[in-house]
Design an enzyme around this catalytic site. Structure first.
Site, short mmCIF file in Angstrom:
data_model
loop_
_atom_site.label_atom_id
_atom_site.label_comp_id
_atom_site.label_asym_id
_atom_site.label_seq_id
_atom_site.Cartn_x
_atom_site.Cartn_y
_atom_site.Cartn_z
N GLU A 166 -8.87 -13.86 -2.18
CA GLU A 166 -8.16 -14.15 -0.92
C GLU A 166 -8.88 -15.27 -0.17
O GLU A 166 -10.11 -15.25 -0.01
CB GLU A 166 -8.08 -12.89 -0.06
CG GLU A 166 -7.41 -13.15 1.28
CD GLU A 166 -6.93 -11.89 1.98
OE1 GLU A 166 -6.58 -10.91 1.29
OE2 GLU A 166 -6.90 -11.89 3.22
N GLU B 172 -10.45 -6.94 -5.09
CA GLU B 172 -10.28 -8.02 -4.12
C GLU B 172 -11.55 -8.15 -3.30
O GLU B 172 -11.83 -7.31 -2.44
CB GLU B 172 -9.07 -7.71 -3.22
CG GLU B 172 -8.76 -8.81 -2.23
CD GLU B 172 -7.54 -8.49 -1.40
OE1 GLU B 172 -6.56 -7.94 -1.93
OE2 GLU B 172 -7.57 -8.80 -0.20
N HIS C 269 -11.07 -14.32 2.83
CA HIS C 269 -12.23 -13.52 2.42
C HIS C 269 -13.31 -14.44 1.87
O HIS C 269 -14.50 -14.22 2.06
CB HIS C 269 -11.84 -12.48 1.37
CG HIS C 269 -10.85 -11.47 1.86
ND1 HIS C 269 -10.41 -10.42 1.07
CD2 HIS C 269 -10.24 -11.33 3.05
CE1 HIS C 269 -9.56 -9.69 1.77
NE2 HIS C 269 -9.43 -10.21 2.96
N HIS D 177 0.88 -1.17 0.00
CA HIS D 177 0.00 0.00 0.00
C HIS D 177 0.92 1.22 0.00
O HIS D 177 2.02 1.16 0.55
CB HIS D 177 -0.85 0.10 1.27
CG HIS D 177 -1.75 -1.07 1.53
ND1 HIS D 177 -1.33 -2.21 2.15
CD2 HIS D 177 -3.07 -1.25 1.27
CE1 HIS D 177 -2.33 -3.05 2.26
NE2 HIS D 177 -3.41 -2.50 1.73
N ASP E 137 -6.06 -14.36 8.91
CA ASP E 137 -4.87 -14.21 8.06
C ASP E 137 -3.69 -15.06 8.50
O ASP E 137 -2.56 -14.58 8.58
CB ASP E 137 -4.42 -12.72 8.04
CG ASP E 137 -5.30 -11.87 7.13
OD1 ASP E 137 -6.07 -12.42 6.33
OD2 ASP E 137 -5.18 -10.63 7.20
N ASP F 3 -4.52 -13.82 -2.91
CA ASP F 3 -3.93 -13.49 -1.61
C ASP F 3 -4.02 -14.76 -0.78
O ASP F 3 -5.11 -15.23 -0.44
CB ASP F 3 -4.69 -12.34 -0.93
CG ASP F 3 -4.13 -10.98 -1.34
OD1 ASP F 3 -3.31 -10.93 -2.27
OD2 ASP F 3 -4.51 -9.97 -0.72
N ASP G 226 -11.24 -12.59 10.14
CA ASP G 226 -10.14 -12.68 9.18
C ASP G 226 -8.84 -12.87 9.95
O ASP G 226 -8.19 -11.90 10.33
CB ASP G 226 -10.13 -11.34 8.40
CG ASP G 226 -9.35 -11.42 7.12
OD1 ASP G 226 -8.95 -12.52 6.73
OD2 ASP G 226 -9.15 -10.36 6.49
N ASP H 147 -0.80 -12.72 1.92
CA ASP H 147 -1.47 -11.71 2.75
C ASP H 147 -1.77 -12.39 4.09
O ASP H 147 -2.92 -12.67 4.43
CB ASP H 147 -2.75 -11.22 2.06
CG ASP H 147 -3.27 -9.95 2.69
OD1 ASP H 147 -2.73 -9.54 3.73
OD2 ASP H 147 -4.22 -9.36 2.15
N ASP I 79 2.38 1.92 3.29
CA ASP I 79 3.28 0.92 3.86
C ASP I 79 4.71 1.36 3.59
O ASP I 79 5.62 1.09 4.37
CB ASP I 79 3.14 -0.46 3.20
CG ASP I 79 1.78 -1.08 3.40
OD1 ASP I 79 1.15 -0.79 4.41
OD2 ASP I 79 1.37 -1.86 2.51
C1 XUL Z 1 -7.61 -6.91 4.01
C2 XUL Z 1 -6.80 -7.23 2.83
C3 XUL Z 1 -5.92 -6.15 2.30
C4 XUL Z 1 -5.79 -6.15 0.81
C5 XUL Z 1 -5.03 -4.96 0.28
O1 XUL Z 1 -8.41 -7.93 4.46
O2 XUL Z 1 -6.81 -8.34 2.35
O3 XUL Z 1 -4.68 -6.26 2.91
O4 XUL Z 1 -5.18 -7.29 0.34
O5 XUL Z 1 -5.55 -3.75 0.68
CO CO Z 2 -5.74 -9.22 0.80
#
Ligand code: XUL
Ligand code: CO
Length: 435
Positions: free
Chosen positions: A267, A231, A270, A100, A308, A295, A306, A338, A103
């Site tokens: 993702e 996404e 998600h 981003h 992750d 992702d 989430d 991610d 970042d």
């Molecule tokens: C949030 C997510 C983000 C996107 C990029 O859930 O996945 O990190 O991948 O903004």
């Molecule tokens: Co993501």
């Protein structure tokens, strides 16, 4: 500056190795079909989690005091972070990264100063990329952290906020183009609502579409040849997000005529938040020709949010790789981790273990999925299931040559069909044979 001097370059040592800092399956140069593993998987490191994720959560302060985040000067801190990022990526052997805008460097008090900082970091990154050969998989703009975005970014009811979001996307696109990015991602964490009572959903979605058209036009005008991604995610941080899942995004892209330029970045966690499997989301995207990038991570079977976590389920990843390989593999996209190490994984080695585990899991899944497709047995089973549409009336049905009353006439002469087993367990065992 160097931050991982005590950690050697991670190498492939084969299945028998018990070295926790070696790959047991991922061998970048190994051929799998016509491509190498490296070319198939196109691993990318997520800047935000791996170099910026300090372990803070809604209940507690940071637990990870990364040495590259200690300078009080934002630009110096950005440079140290980037030193760490490229040193890590070289050591782990990842060819790509994703970021981003903020970042790279902390957002400043004014847009002008933020732009100045960003430009300096892009120059720094350009040099690092040239020195290492590491490339940008995709860039994006953080349109969700700043308080101004609490009511949305492109979908904010206040035009002034929409304009600032536009400035941010312009700058993030400029950065992505300058760094030769293969893609640009939109993830709309705040593009949705908290309550419908104060929301004009139709107008907000039209604003989002207008915004994406403007971004597309700007990018193409500036020579961006890469892929734009949306996404999908159904919720979190908003109660309801407009890019709910792959099918919802597809319908949005079709409605607003964006399908020529946009694909999806799917993702795992998600997908599961939307009550789908990852494989389902991949298949929806693949069938519509919009499977762009992924992702990679995993959720938790008990928790509904989430989490992750790093992927480690080879069986599920094999099912996912079956979809990806059958769709022709990645073009501009790749596998972006991610994913974040747990709050209590506080050693620098932990980010190595996490990525090694994820990369090895995908390598095993790639090998298994490739072997399954090569053996032909699975594809044949799937084809056989629909064989009644290959000839005769079934074929005419697919060709649109029958009317509803023709179905009746034909059915009248047939009686009851024999029950045909779906053979799910048989197929599951077949997949397991290769995992
Ligand atoms: C949030 C997510 C983000 C996107 C990029 O859930 O996945 O990190 O991948 O903004
Ligand atoms: Co993501």
């Amino acid at each position: 500056m160097k931050f991982f001097k005590h950690i050697p370059k991670v190498r492939y040592e084969g299945k028998e190795s018990d070295n926790p800092l070696a790959f047991r399956f991922y061998n970048a140069r190994q051929k799998v079909g016509r491509k190498t593993m490296g070319e198939h998987l196109r691993f990318a490191i997520a800047y935000w989690h791996t170099f910026g994720g300090t372990g803070a959560d809604p209940f507690g302060a940071p637990t990870k005091h990364f040495p590259w985040l200690q300078s009080t000067d934002p630009l110096t801190r950005g440079q140290h972070k980037m030193d760490a990022a490229f040193e890590f990526m070289e050591k782990i052997g990842a060819g790509f990264y994703c970021f981003h805008d903020y970042d790279l460097v902390e957002e400043a008090a004014t847009l002008k100063e933020s732009e100045r900082r960003l430009r300096a970091m892009v120059e720094y990154a350009r040099q690092k990329q040239a020195d290492t050969g590491i490339k940008l998989l995709w860039g994006t703009a953080n349109l969700f952290s700043h308080p101004r975005y609490m009511n949305g970014a492109a979908t904010n009811p206040d035009f002034q906020v929409v304009a600032i979001a536009g400035a941010q996307v312009k700058n993030a696109l400029d950065a992505t183009i300058a760094l030769g990015g293969a893609g640009y991602t939109f993830w709309g964490g705040r593009e949705g609502y908290l309550s419908l009572l104060n929301t004009n959903m139709k107008r907000e979605q039209e604003h989002l579409a207008r915004f994406l058209h403007m971004a597309r036009d700007y990018g193409r005008k500036r020579g961006f040849k890469g892929t734009f991604y949306i996404e999908p995610k159904p919720m979190e941080p908003s109660k309801h997000q407009y890019d709910f899942d792959a099918a919802t995004c597809l319908s949005f892209l079709r409605q607003f005529d964006l399908l020529d330029d946009f694909k999806l970045n799917i993702e795992v966690n998600h997908a599961t938040l939307a009550h789908h499997t990852f494989q389902h989301e991949l298949q929806v995207a693949a069938d519509a020709g919009v499977l762009g990038s992924i992702d990679a991570n995993r959720g938790d079977y008990q928790n509904g949010w989430d989490t992750d976590q790093f992927p480690n389920n080879v069986y599920e990843l094999t099912e996912a790789m079956l979809v990806i390989l059958s769709a022709g593999g990645f073009k501009t996209g790749g596998i972006n981790f991610d994913a974040k190490t747990r709050r209590n994984s506080t050693d620098l080695e932990d980010i190595f273990y996490a990525h090694i585990g994820g990369m090895d899991a995908f390598a095993r899944a790639l090998l298994a999925a490739h072997a399954i497709l090569e053996s032909g047995e699975y594809k044949q089973l799937l084809q056989q299931r629909y064989a009644s549409f290959n000839t005769g009336k079934g074929k005419q049905f697919e060709q649109g040559k029958l009317r509803l009353e023709d179905l009746r006439t034909w059915a009248l002469g047939r009686g009851e069909p024999a029950l045909a087993s779906g053979r799910q367990e048989f197929i599951e065992n077949l997949i397991a044979r290769f995992v």
